[in-house]
Scaffold this motif. Sequence first.
Motif, PDB file in Angstrom:
ATOM      1  N   SER A  94     114.887  11.955  33.525  1.00 57.54           N
ATOM      2  CA  SER A  94     115.416  10.798  32.800  1.00 57.54           C
ATOM      3  C   SER A  94     115.091   9.463  33.466  1.00 57.54           C
ATOM      4  CB  SER A  94     116.935  10.933  32.639  1.00 57.54           C
ATOM      5  OG  SER A  94     117.567  10.897  33.913  1.00 57.54           O
ATOM      6  N   LEU A  95     114.448   9.489  34.643  1.00 58.92           N
ATOM      7  CA  LEU A  95     114.118   8.247  35.352  1.00 58.92           C
ATOM      8  C   LEU A  95     112.949   7.532  34.675  1.00 58.92           C
ATOM      9  CD1 LEU A  95     114.285   9.399  39.093  1.00 58.92           C
ATOM     10  CD2 LEU A  95     116.020   8.113  37.828  1.00 58.92           C
ATOM     11  N   THR A  96     113.012   6.202  34.683  1.00 63.09           N
ATOM     12  CA  THR A  96     111.928   5.404  34.110  1.00 63.09           C
ATOM     13  C   THR A  96     111.345   4.418  35.127  1.00 63.09           C
ATOM     14  OG1 THR A  96     113.547   3.821  33.254  1.00 63.09           O
ATOM     15  CG2 THR A  96     112.821   5.578  31.751  1.00 63.09           C
ATOM     16  N   ASP A  97     112.129   4.017  36.117  1.00 63.06           N
ATOM     17  CA  ASP A  97     111.676   3.061  37.114  1.00 63.06           C
ATOM     18  C   ASP A  97     110.679   3.725  38.073  1.00 63.06           C
ATOM     19  OD1 ASP A  97     112.288   0.313  38.563  1.00 63.06           O
ATOM     20  OD2 ASP A  97     112.293   1.860  40.106  1.00 63.06           O
ATOM     21  N   ALA A  98     109.500   3.135  38.221  1.00 65.05           N
ATOM     22  CA  ALA A  98     108.422   3.744  39.019  1.00 65.05           C
ATOM     23  C   ALA A  98     108.815   3.892  40.487  1.00 65.05           C
ATOM     24  CB  ALA A  98     107.148   2.921  38.898  1.00 65.05           C
ATOM     25  N   LYS A  99     109.463   2.879  41.038  1.00 63.97           N
ATOM     26  CA  LYS A  99     109.848   2.933  42.449  1.00 63.97           C
ATOM     27  C   LYS A  99     110.854   4.050  42.702  1.00 63.97           C
ATOM     28  CE  LYS A  99     111.547   0.140  46.303  1.00 63.97           C
ATOM     29  NZ  LYS A  99     112.038  -1.200  46.735  1.00 63.97           N
ATOM     30  N   GLN A 100     111.846   4.152  41.828  1.00 66.87           N
ATOM     31  CA  GLN A 100     112.830   5.227  41.957  1.00 66.87           C
ATOM     32  C   GLN A 100     112.162   6.588  41.808  1.00 66.87           C
ATOM     33  OE1 GLN A 100     115.821   4.367  39.009  1.00 66.87           O
ATOM     34  NE2 GLN A 100     117.009   3.076  40.402  1.00 66.87           N
ATOM     35  N   LYS A 101     111.235   6.690  40.887  1.00 67.38           N
ATOM     36  CA  LYS A 101     110.550   7.971  40.663  1.00 67.38           C
ATOM     37  C   LYS A 101     109.766   8.390  41.903  1.00 67.38           C
ATOM     38  CE  LYS A 101     108.771   9.039  36.636  1.00 67.38           C
ATOM     39  NZ  LYS A 101     107.996   8.994  35.368  1.00 67.38           N
TER      40      LYS A 101
END
Length: 268
Positions: A94-101
């Motif tokens: 469900s993640l969309t933020d590249a840094k978080q991913k």
Amino acid sequence: EHALILAEKEYTQTGCGDSGLVSIYKLRAQVFFTRANFHKTQEYCFKMLSSAEAAANIPEQIRANTMIAQVFNQTEQAEKGIVYTRRAALLFKSLTDAKQKMELAFVLAKRYLWHFQDTKTIASLDTSELFTKVIILLASNIKDSLQLARAYNNLQGVEWEKGNLPAAQRYLDTALLYTGKDQYDNLSTNYYDKADIFLELKEYKKAKAFADSALKYQLLYGGNPAFVSDVYVLMARIAKSCGDYKTAFEYNTLSQTITDSIRSAQKA
């Protein structure tokens, strides 16, 4: 730590909500982990998870689940740990933020690699490689050296487990190219892995030099007791391979002293 205790008390008394408590519980868990107090670490990991769920904070739920998995792994309970790793992997979608991913894909890649090392479950090794390649794709697009260094280090671990030492060395050298001179923890990990490879190749002089560097940078980083113990075990293996049984005994004794201390904390 005293400041964290006061902060936790303040947040609890004033009813500031679960978002603030997530950070407090995470920091307290990390403090206890660096001291190898795994019982208290796990206590705060579960508190962190509950607060992250109450706050509907998906990234912190993933972190909490992987932290719980790490403690189970550290205390030789791999099958309990993989349950929480898989929960984190489901949330990852469900993640969309590249840094978080990138950050969380790295953590998941590590957990799956460790599960393979403990259980020899091939699916976990494949999943580790998959998450690592996600990191490389994302990190290459934004030229994130730290994430690339971590990813290539993990790929060398995957190749090591496959028995492909030349590929492992290439990935490890690439990881070191991306590792900053002040990133002591990553340098320590990379040098440990270099020493392990050279030991396998029977190049004992190089193995000893890299093991010394691994210890040096780990102590500069703060000296996680469990990792320091692992370095001493590696040094003992190198000394034994060179026929220096006295030095091997000394390093094993140093490692055992740390291990006994960790086990005493676990029993308490």
